[in-house]
Design a protein around this motif. Structure first.
Motif, mmCIF file in Angstrom:
data_model
loop_
_atom_site.group_PDB
_atom_site.id
_atom_site.type_symbol
_atom_site.label_atom_id
_atom_site.label_comp_id
_atom_site.label_asym_id
_atom_site.label_seq_id
_atom_site.Cartn_x
_atom_site.Cartn_y
_atom_site.Cartn_z
ATOM 1 N N GLN A 128 0.822 -1.217 0.000
ATOM 2 C CA GLN A 128 0.000 0.000 0.000
ATOM 3 C C GLN A 128 0.855 1.267 0.000
ATOM 4 O OE1 GLN A 128 -3.361 -0.005 -0.441
ATOM 5 N NE2 GLN A 128 -3.119 2.198 -0.689
ATOM 6 N N ASN A 129 1.932 1.270 0.780
ATOM 7 C CA ASN A 129 2.814 2.448 0.792
ATOM 8 C C ASN A 129 3.375 2.718 -0.590
ATOM 9 O OD1 ASN A 129 2.488 2.941 3.499
ATOM 10 N ND2 ASN A 129 4.343 1.850 4.108
ATOM 11 N N PHE A 130 3.826 1.656 -1.260
ATOM 12 C CA PHE A 130 4.380 1.823 -2.600
ATOM 13 C C PHE A 130 3.312 2.329 -3.561
ATOM 14 C CE2 PHE A 130 5.211 0.328 -6.880
ATOM 15 C CZ PHE A 130 6.423 0.949 -7.120
ATOM 16 N N MET A 131 2.126 1.745 -3.481
ATOM 17 C CA MET A 131 1.054 2.169 -4.384
ATOM 18 C C MET A 131 0.692 3.635 -4.156
ATOM 19 S SD MET A 131 -1.184 -1.400 -4.537
ATOM 20 C CE MET A 131 -2.658 -0.574 -4.174
ATOM 21 N N ASP A 132 0.667 4.057 -2.885
ATOM 22 C CA ASP A 132 0.383 5.463 -2.583
ATOM 23 C C ASP A 132 1.469 6.381 -3.136
ATOM 24 O OD1 ASP A 132 -1.920 4.719 -1.267
ATOM 25 O OD2 ASP A 132 -1.057 4.918 0.748
ATOM 26 N N LEU A 133 2.724 6.002 -2.934
ATOM 27 C CA LEU A 133 3.832 6.817 -3.440
ATOM 28 C C LEU A 133 3.814 6.878 -4.960
ATOM 29 C CD1 LEU A 133 6.651 5.652 -1.024
ATOM 30 C CD2 LEU A 133 5.748 7.974 -1.223
ATOM 31 N N GLN A 134 3.545 5.746 -5.588
ATOM 32 C CA GLN A 134 3.486 5.715 -7.048
ATOM 33 C C GLN A 134 2.363 6.624 -7.556
ATOM 34 O OE1 GLN A 134 2.805 1.836 -8.746
ATOM 35 N NE2 GLN A 134 3.773 2.414 -10.664
ATOM 36 N N SER A 135 1.231 6.583 -6.876
ATOM 37 C CA SER A 135 0.110 7.446 -7.255
ATOM 38 C C SER A 135 0.467 8.920 -7.078
ATOM 39 C CB SER A 135 -1.108 7.090 -6.404
ATOM 40 O OG SER A 135 -2.168 7.962 -6.675
ATOM 41 N N GLN A 136 1.143 9.247 -5.976
ATOM 42 C CA GLN A 136 1.555 10.631 -5.748
ATOM 43 C C GLN A 136 2.559 11.093 -6.800
ATOM 44 O OE1 GLN A 136 2.623 11.754 -1.729
ATOM 45 N NE2 GLN A 136 1.257 10.173 -0.909
ATOM 46 N N LEU A 137 3.470 10.207 -7.188
ATOM 47 C CA LEU A 137 4.435 10.562 -8.237
ATOM 48 C C LEU A 137 3.736 10.806 -9.570
ATOM 49 C CD1 LEU A 137 7.596 8.340 -7.659
ATOM 50 C CD2 LEU A 137 7.497 10.829 -7.766
ATOM 51 N N GLU A 138 2.776 9.963 -9.895
ATOM 52 C CA GLU A 138 2.027 10.155 -11.140
ATOM 53 C C GLU A 138 1.294 11.487 -11.126
ATOM 54 O OE1 GLU A 138 -0.457 6.697 -11.361
ATOM 55 O OE2 GLU A 138 1.207 5.399 -11.954
ATOM 56 N N GLY A 139 0.663 11.806 -9.997
ATOM 57 C CA GLY A 139 -0.023 13.092 -9.867
ATOM 58 C C GLY A 139 0.945 14.257 -9.978
ATOM 59 N N THR A 140 2.122 14.091 -9.401
ATOM 60 C CA THR A 140 3.127 15.146 -9.465
ATOM 61 C C THR A 140 3.616 15.340 -10.888
ATOM 62 O OG1 THR A 140 3.785 14.732 -7.183
ATOM 63 C CG2 THR A 140 5.366 15.887 -8.569
ATOM 64 N N GLU A 141 3.785 14.262 -11.635
ATOM 65 C CA GLU A 141 4.198 14.380 -13.038
ATOM 66 C C GLU A 141 3.154 15.164 -13.828
ATOM 67 O OE1 GLU A 141 7.129 13.644 -14.332
ATOM 68 O OE2 GLU A 141 7.852 12.747 -12.471
ATOM 69 N N ASN A 142 1.883 14.947 -13.531
ATOM 70 C CA ASN A 142 0.828 15.727 -14.193
ATOM 71 C C ASN A 142 0.907 17.193 -13.803
ATOM 72 O OD1 ASN A 142 -0.233 13.493 -15.523
ATOM 73 N ND2 ASN A 142 -1.689 13.037 -13.891
ATOM 74 N N ARG A 143 1.173 17.460 -12.520
ATOM 75 C CA ARG A 143 1.315 18.844 -12.068
ATOM 76 C C ARG A 143 2.500 19.519 -12.749
ATOM 77 N NH1 ARG A 143 0.614 17.773 -5.614
ATOM 78 N NH2 ARG A 143 -1.607 17.314 -5.680
ATOM 79 N N ILE A 144 3.575 18.770 -12.929
ATOM 80 C CA ILE A 144 4.752 19.322 -13.610
ATOM 81 C C ILE A 144 4.367 19.766 -15.014
ATOM 82 C CG2 ILE A 144 6.982 18.689 -14.649
ATOM 83 C CD1 ILE A 144 7.497 17.002 -12.074
ATOM 84 N N ALA A 145 3.639 18.906 -15.723
ATOM 85 C CA ALA A 145 3.228 19.258 -17.090
ATOM 86 C C ALA A 145 2.358 20.510 -17.095
ATOM 87 C CB ALA A 145 2.480 18.086 -17.732
#
Length: 196
Positions: A128-145
């Motif tokens: 679950q921790n990994f899945m949460d971090l992965q989701s946050q990274l994906e969201g951050t990549e969208n914010r970067i764009a």
């Protein structure tokens, strides 16, 4: 006497009108330049968010993928390089943005390699921790764009105004210089090769 007084008043009036017009144009250029600086700050902010998530991601992966030390080290080194590149918002030229972008691209590549490694560890992918971090990274990549797009729009508005007449005269007089844009990463024009 009356003619000279009228002439002086007309000249003074013209000077006052010109000063007011000039100050208005100058102030609008300052506002646009500050908009570019603010947009740049948001770009740095979202990249920092990504950098802040990486230590947690690495620590989570480290517990499962103990044999992948090289990949984890590469991610840590790439993060260090990416956070070590500082760009002054007042000097946003092509070279400084390209250096920033290259450092961030190195981190993106290292993260991509890490995600490939993760595929070998089904227990980690279910954590679950990994899945949460992965989701946050994906969201951050969208914010970067989004923030890169906002920065490019602010830079375009500013660059357009400093080139338009008569703003170009004031821009030249007061040192307003063109701001660079974020550009697509090399190879981005080619679609990825997906095979099933």
């Amino acid at each position: 006497m009356k003619k000279s007084l009228v002439t002086i008043l007309v000249v003074v009036g013209i000077v006052i009108v010109l000063v007011m017009m000039g100050s208005g144009r100058y102030n609008s250029l300052v506002t646009l330049e500050e908009g570019v600086t603010g947009a740049w700050s948001q770009v740095e902010n979202v990249y920092q968010r990504r950098a802040d998530l990486i230590p947690n991601l690495v620590n989570t992966v480290k517990g499962y993928a103990e044999f992948e030390q090289t990949t984890l080290t590469q991610v840590i080194e790439a993060r260090s390089k990416a956070t070590g590149v500082n760009v002054n918002a007042n000097e946003l030229d092509e070279n400084s943005i390209q250096q920033f972008q290259q450092a961030q691209q190195g981190l993106s590549s290292a993260l991509s390699r890490l995600m490939v490694v993760v595929e070998r560890y089904p227990d980690l992918k279910a954590n679950q921790n990994f899945m949460d971090l992965q989701s946050q990274l994906e969201g951050t990549e969208n914010r970067i764009a989004v923030e890169r797009r906002n920065f490019n729009q602010a830079a375009q508005n500013y660059n357009t105004q400093i080139k338009r007449f008569p703003n170009n005269i004031f821009a030249g007089l007061f040192g307003f210089e063109r701001k660079a844009y974020f550009e697509a990463d090399q190879g981005a024009e080619q679609a990825p090769d997906v095979q099933f």
